[in-house]
Design a protein around this motif. Structure first.
Motif, short mmCIF file in Angstrom:
data_model
loop_
_atom_site.label_atom_id
_atom_site.label_comp_id
_atom_site.label_asym_id
_atom_site.label_seq_id
_atom_site.Cartn_x
_atom_site.Cartn_y
_atom_site.Cartn_z
N PRO A 86 0.82 -1.22 0.00
CA PRO A 86 0.00 0.00 0.00
C PRO A 86 0.85 1.27 0.00
CG PRO A 86 -0.85 -1.58 1.59
CD PRO A 86 0.43 -2.14 1.08
N SER A 87 1.98 1.23 0.72
CA SER A 87 2.84 2.41 0.78
C SER A 87 3.41 2.77 -0.58
CB SER A 87 3.97 2.19 1.79
OG SER A 87 4.72 1.05 1.44
N ASP A 88 3.60 1.76 -1.47
CA ASP A 88 4.10 2.05 -2.83
C ASP A 88 3.06 2.84 -3.61
OD1 ASP A 88 6.44 0.57 -2.29
OD2 ASP A 88 5.39 -1.29 -2.77
N TYR A 89 1.80 2.39 -3.51
CA TYR A 89 0.72 3.14 -4.16
C TYR A 89 0.60 4.54 -3.55
CZ TYR A 89 -1.23 -0.91 -6.67
OH TYR A 89 -1.43 -1.96 -7.53
N GLU A 90 0.68 4.62 -2.24
CA GLU A 90 0.54 5.92 -1.57
C GLU A 90 1.61 6.89 -2.04
OE1 GLU A 90 0.70 5.14 2.59
OE2 GLU A 90 -1.14 3.94 2.61
N THR A 116 -5.50 7.06 3.06
CA THR A 116 -4.50 7.92 2.42
C THR A 116 -4.66 7.92 0.91
OG1 THR A 116 -2.96 7.46 4.22
CG2 THR A 116 -2.03 8.37 2.20
N LEU A 117 -4.88 6.73 0.32
CA LEU A 117 -5.06 6.64 -1.13
C LEU A 117 -6.30 7.41 -1.57
CD1 LEU A 117 -4.18 2.87 -1.71
CD2 LEU A 117 -2.88 4.86 -2.49
N HIS A 118 -7.37 7.32 -0.80
CA HIS A 118 -8.60 8.01 -1.18
C HIS A 118 -8.45 9.52 -1.07
CE1 HIS A 118 -10.23 3.94 -0.78
NE2 HIS A 118 -11.27 4.36 -1.48
#
Length: 749
Positions: A86-90, A116-118
């Motif tokens: 998830p941190s990579d996407y973030e 965070t992504l949203h």
């Protein structure tokens, strides 16, 4: 330069260290070496390869000009080897002005509950002025995380921007959308126009009209309007929730209980989506499912019961049903904690607050709640530890400084508390409804302990400026003044405060015997309904300062001066002003007949509380010694008065024939057979135009007893005595005649 697999892994580790240390120069060649030799890792070691990909993404994002296609390609590489986090996407999505749409779509569908992504996606939508999509995204994430303040603020910004977009559009705006947006952002100028908009139903026009009144009027006026008018109108659910939230903001929980009923059960959409459009439909459906609204209703009803009706059962039902809908809602977990707090189960209270914190409760609120729990269990060191944690993260507030100062006072660290209080009162604004008056009250405690009564009453005046005359806080401060004035020795002034509080029905129960004693001691007017003191009023097993003080006054009023003085002496040992209560014990004791005990108490005061010694106390001591016939000690005590208090000794007593100090020294000279001294002091009485009759007779007695050969002295004294208009009983006239004959025959024959 060719590297082995192990050398590449070592280089990756070194690169990670340099990146953390923000060292660009040595990092650049290492990254180049790894890139040239990345093939040695191959498909057999995806975790190590992922470390490099992730490191390179960070490297180009921080140390090189942003190249979004490269970042996205490395992200795709992580996806391909099934090592994406998830941190990579973030990280990639945080570049919302440049990141491609596909990245967000992939990320959100993979991690549908990642806040965070949203938020990053909402920022991208806001940047591209796709406000409706941004609103749905933020409303969805707030359904999942209702305490997410960052999302709530961003939602307000997006809704505000959407209003402006509608206002400048050439197409007519949807009145209902505009009403909802204006309601959520409190745009009064828009609501004023909508309250008469024919495109809206009457209930929705009422919503606009009520909101305009809410933001224009005072809270008390709005409450009256609710009672008189609004509750009889056709109201939408939105209007009811708005009024309930408004009432809650002003702690009008009685009004909340009238507005809301139990919520309907939410209707959850199925998590069944195969593309991003279906996922957006799911987000919108969840946001409109009533999930968060139901939680919020249970929260409002539960808080209404906690703060207003005190109905424990209702609180428990709201907690149970609300958490059944969302067991991770931090605000409902706070209500759960309050339900335990309500029944004084503080261990369970702390555990529930901790659970709320783990599920998103803000650190500052979490620490504030812990302050209240630790205050209730009187864990003063715990409060200090919490305040330290808070001040590491946030700017100090009047509330945190108040809790810190109070804890320091409870731990007897008064100098530290004094500094904290001064910092709070000097460096912070002091609004009407704040901790400011309580801080003044704490400083009054310190002044009272230091016997600085001038500063005490200065702070008292500052404190009561925050109160309405006669309210509970005002009278509580007056109760403090009663005690301070008793210790100061000003019973008449203390009476003024005590009679006021008594008439208001707010005299502290602990001060009731004090007020009875003031009336008894000063003979000031006693209220007709002030009951008489009896032995039944005594505390049978006293342990505290208040117990002993009140027992002392009660014994005193019952004329039991021995037990009264004993109780006051024990109170003195537990008091912050030992000397004041020892002096009261002395006054009580001297009203009896136990002079030796009174003398011993005077000596105790001089030894253990020398700061309260004054002319009155030392004179009382000297006089007690005199009355107890301890002439030598009494003489020394009176001589000390002359040396220690010359002003009072020489000028405060009348200097006629009743001169107190002169008479005392003459008395001691006589009792100690000091003829020379007695003669000297008595002669001082005779050095006037009209000397005292008693002094003349006493001087005659001295002359006839100790100076028999001095016939002229005896003659002169008898000559003066003979002129007195008194009945002579010792043959003074005959003695004078004999002396005259003797003098004539011896000296004038």
């Amino acid at each position: 330069m060719s590297l082995t697999r192990q050398e590449v892994i070592t280089q990756i580790a070194r690169a990670e260290e340099l990146y953390k240390a923000n060292l660009y120069a040595p990092l650049q060649p290492i990254m180049a070496n790894i890139q040239e030799n990345i093939e040695v890792l191959g498909e057999s070691y995806p975790a190590d390869t992922a470390r490099y990909y992730r490191m390179y993404m960070l490297y180009i994002g921080v140390f090189e000009e942003l190249n979004m296609p490269v970042l996205e390609s490395y992200l795709q590489a992580l996806i391909n080897i099934n090592e994406v986090l998830p941190s990579d996407y973030e990280y990639v999505c945080s570049y919302y002005k440049h990141c491609e749409e596909w990245v967000y779509e992939k990320a959100l569908m993979t991690y549908p509950y990642n806040e965070t992504l949203h938020i990053h996606y909402a920022l991208k939508l806001q940047e591209e002025q796709r406000f409706e999509e941004a609103i749905n995204t933020l409303k969805y994430i707030l359904e999942c995380y209702p305490a997410l303040t960052e999302a709530r603020f961003l939602l307000w910004e997006v809704k505000t921007a959407r209003i402006e977009q509608l206002r400048i559009s050439n197409d007519p705006a949807d009145a209902y959308e505009l009403l909802n947006l204006a309601s959520d952002t409190h745009r009064k100028e828009i609501l004023k126009g909508l309250q008469f908009d024919d495109n809206l139903e009457q209930a929705d026009q009422n919503l606009a009209r009520i909101q305009v009144a809410l933001w224009d009027n005072k809270s008390s006026e709005n409450k009256k309007q609710w009672i008189a008018e609004w509750r009889h109108l056709e109201l939408t659910d939105i209007t009811r929730f708005l009024l309930a939230d408004y009432a809650k903001s002003f702690m009008m929980y009685d009004m909340v209980s009238q507005i809301l009923a139990a919520p309907q059960k939410p209707i959850f959409p199925e998590e069944n989506y195969t593309n991003f459009q279906e996922y957006q439909n799911y987000m919108e459906a969840l946001a409109n499912s009533g999930w968060q609204l139901a939680q919020h209703q249970y929260l409002l009803i539960g808080n209404s019961s906690y703060y207003y009706s005190k109905n424990k059962k209702t609180i428990e039902i709201c907690v149970e049903r609300g958490l059944a809908i969302n067991p991770k809602n931090p605000l409902l977990l706070v209500l759960k904690a309050k339900s335990f707090f309500f029944v004084k189960d503080y261990n369970a209270t702390g555990a529930a607050y901790h659970e709320a914190f783990k599920n998103g409760l803000r650190m500052s609120e979490y620490l504030f709640y812990l302050l209240e729990v630790n205050s209730r269990i009187e864990s003063w060191q715990g409060i200090l530890d919490i305040v330290v944690q808070f001040h590491r993260r946030k700017t100090p507030t009047l509330k945190t400084l108040f809790f810190q100062a109070r804890a320091l006072i409870k731990l007897n660290r008064f100098d530290e508390a004094y500094k904290v209080i001064n910092e709070a009162l000097l460096d912070f604004p002091l609004p009407q409804h704040s901790y400011a008056p309580w801080l003044y009250n704490l400083r009054m405690i310190i002044h009272k302990r230091n016997h600085n009564y001038t500063a005490f009453f200065e702070d008292m005046q500052e404190e009561i400026n925050f109160y309405k005359i006669g309210d509970d806080d005002y009278c509580s401060t007056m109760n403090m003044c009663i005690e301070a004035l008793i210790e100061k020795g000003d019973c008449e002034e203390s009476y003024k405060y005590a009679i006021y509080n008594y008439e208001q029905g707010k005299l502290s129960a602990d001060l009731y015997p004090v007020f009875q004693w003031i009336c008894f001691y000063t003979f000031l007017e006693k209220p007709d309904d002030l009951k008489k003191v009896t032995e039944a009023d005594l505390v049978q097993n006293p342990t505290t300062f208040i117990d002993y003080r009140n027992n002392g006054f009660i014994f005193w009023m019952l004329r039991n001066t021995t037990d009264g003085s004993a109780s006051l002496k024990k109170a003195a040992e537990l008091s912050t002003n030992k000397g004041a209560y020892l002096k009261l014990a002395l006054v009580c004791l001297t009203e009896g007949f136990d002079k030796p005990s009174a003398i011993a108490l005077c000596e105790t005061i001089k030894k253990e509380a020398p700061e309260v010694r004054d002319w009155k106390l030392d004179f009382e001591y000297a006089n007690l010694l005199k009355e107890d016939n301890q002439h030598e000690k009494a003489l020394l005590a009176h001589q000390n008065l002359l040396q220690r208090y010359p002003e009072e000794s020489f000028f405060n007593f009348p200097k006629d024939e009743y001169n107190v100090m002169l008479r005392v020294f003459k008395h001691f000279s006589k009792e100690l057979n000091n003829v020379e001294g007695f003669t000297k002091y008595n002669a001082m009485y005779l050095s006037k135009d009209n000397p005292s009759e008693d002094a003349l007779l006493e001087q005659l007695e001295i002359a006839t007893t100790n100076y028999k050969e001095d016939v002229f002295l005896q003659h002169n004294l008898l000559e003066n005595v003979s002129k007195l208009n008194i009945e002579f009983k010792n043959g003074e006239i005959e003695m004078l005649k004999e002396l005259k004959t003797k003098i004539r025959n011896i000296y004038f024959a």
